[in-house]
Design an enzyme around this catalytic site. Structure first.
Site, PDB file in Angstrom:
ATOM      1  N   GLY A  71       0.837  -1.198   0.232  1.00 11.18           N
ATOM      2  CA  GLY A  71       0.043   0.075   0.066  1.00 11.18           C
ATOM      3  C   GLY A  71       0.769   1.601   0.071  1.00 11.18           C
ATOM      4  CB  SER A  75       7.237   1.015   2.958  1.00 11.09           C
ATOM      5  OG  SER A  75       6.847   0.719   1.687  1.00 11.09           O
ATOM      6  CG  ASN A  93      13.025  -0.019  -5.087  1.00 11.02           C
ATOM      7  OD1 ASN A  93      12.235   0.227  -6.381  1.00 11.02           O
ATOM      8  ND2 ASN A  93      12.190  -0.591  -4.271  1.00 11.02           N
ATOM      9  N   PRO A 162       6.439  -5.839 -11.015  1.00 10.07           N
ATOM     10  CG  PRO A 162       5.042  -4.923 -12.531  1.00 10.07           C
ATOM     11  CD  PRO A 162       5.172  -4.961 -10.910  1.00 10.07           C
ATOM     12  CG  HIS A 192       7.210   3.142 -19.014  1.00 10.90           C
ATOM     13  ND1 HIS A 192       7.698   1.813 -19.195  1.00 10.90           N
ATOM     14  CD2 HIS A 192       7.481   3.257 -17.677  1.00 10.90           C
ATOM     15  CE1 HIS A 192       7.729   1.294 -18.041  1.00 10.90           C
ATOM     16  NE2 HIS A 192       7.835   1.993 -17.049  1.00 10.90           N
TER      17      HIS A 192
END
Length: 319
Positions: A71, A75, A93, A162, A192
């Site tokens: 969610g 975080s 990341n 993904p 994108h």
């Protein structure tokens, strides 16, 4: 009057402190407790874009990578410590998630104006919207009242986001798990239309795939060597035509087989999303409207009921 406002602020803060996770979001959540919030966010994003044309795309990516993992709870912003491993260094990341310094700037200004009131998650939601608008996209009303996570999950970030090699079915399944249908997945992929990707994410496509425009492949190979590990972080625009303009050229590129990532081109490859991609390629207004609606839905992804949350005073660490 000042006493009345201070009391309202105190009651609002107390309500937030005793809430375990954010509930019903509201478009006027901070109208009394932090009325300067929208101005601070928009001003800072405009300044950031003047010095870094990629920042709007970076915020879109941050927002998506945050909301898709437990969610929209900020975080992804938590730094690792000697006793805590967060999401920043998860595979999707590590070395590529960016924009945290801009969040820090916004947060410090907001704290100076209304301390302890505004969540980092709400700042990210507003800044993401403003970045899109500042690069030509359509605005949407951002419901507010999110709260910040006190923990993060690197494993969830590794498993739930993904990747650039995803098949069409992978994408459909991944978004379906979060409550999005295939059409919503397709329009959200239109993010994108701005931003860039590293060579390691499109090398296989430009050297090994057949459903790619030959001239486009040749252009991309100039900055992306075929050998793995060589030039992996060399960047190329996701939309070669208008890389900093939020519009429907992304879908026009897919129709012309100029999608940079495999996960882009699979949206137009004799599959279930071909008709919608063609519609968006021909109708910018439809794309922008549908994208705005899907972003509101994305922002409604919430932490599980009972999750312990707070309003962080520093977005990089818990209070």
């Amino acid at each position: 009057m000042a006493t009345h406002v201070n009391l309202l602020t105190l009651f609002s803060v107390l309500a937030l402190l005793f809430s375990s996770s954010h509930g019903q979001l509201s478009t006027n959540f901070y109208s009394t407790t932090c009325p300067s919030l929208p101005i601070i966010v928009r001003r800072t994003m405009a300044q950031a874009l003047r010095s870094d044309s990629r920042i709007a795309a970076s915020f879109l990516r941050l927002f998506f990578h945050d909301c898709f993992v437990n969610g929209c709870d900020a975080s992804i912003m938590l730094d690792d410590t000697t006793t805590f491993t967060g999401e920043k260094n998860a595979g999707p990341n590590a070395g590529t998630a960016r924009g945290f310094e801009v969040i820090d700037t916004i947060k410090s200004q907001v704290e100076a104006s209304c301390s302890g009131v505004v969540s980092c998650a709400d700042i990210l939601a507003l800044a993401t919207r403003d970045g899109v608008v500042l690069q030509g996209g359509r605005s949407w009303t951002v419901p507010l009242g999110r709260r910040d996570a006190r923990t993060a999950s690197q494993s969830a970030a590794n498993n739930e986001l993904p990747g650039p090699a995803s098949s069409l079915q992978d994408l459909i399944d991944s978004f379906d798990k979060k409550g999005f249908n295939a059409a919503e997945m397709t329009v959200l992929s239109g993010s994108h239309t701005i931003g860039q990707a590293g060579c390691e994410n499109f090398r296989d496509r430009i050297y090994n795939q057949a459903n790619i425009n030959p001239a486009f492949a040749t252009t991309r190979r100039a900055n992306c060597p075929s050998t793995s590990g060589s030039g992996d972080r060399n960047l190329a625009p996701l939309d070669i035509r208008t890389p900093t303009r939020f519009e429907n050229t992304y879908f026009q590129n897919l129709v012309a087989q100029r999608g940079l990532l495999n996960s882009d081109q699979v949206l137009f490859n004799n599959g279930s999303q071909d008709a919608l991609v063609r519609t968006y390629s021909q109708n910018n207004g439809r794309f922008l409207a549908d994208f705005a609606a899907a972003m509101v839905k994305m922002g409604n992804l919430s932490p599980a009921a009972g999750t312990e949350t707070e309003i962080r005073r520093n977005c990089r660490r818990t209070n």
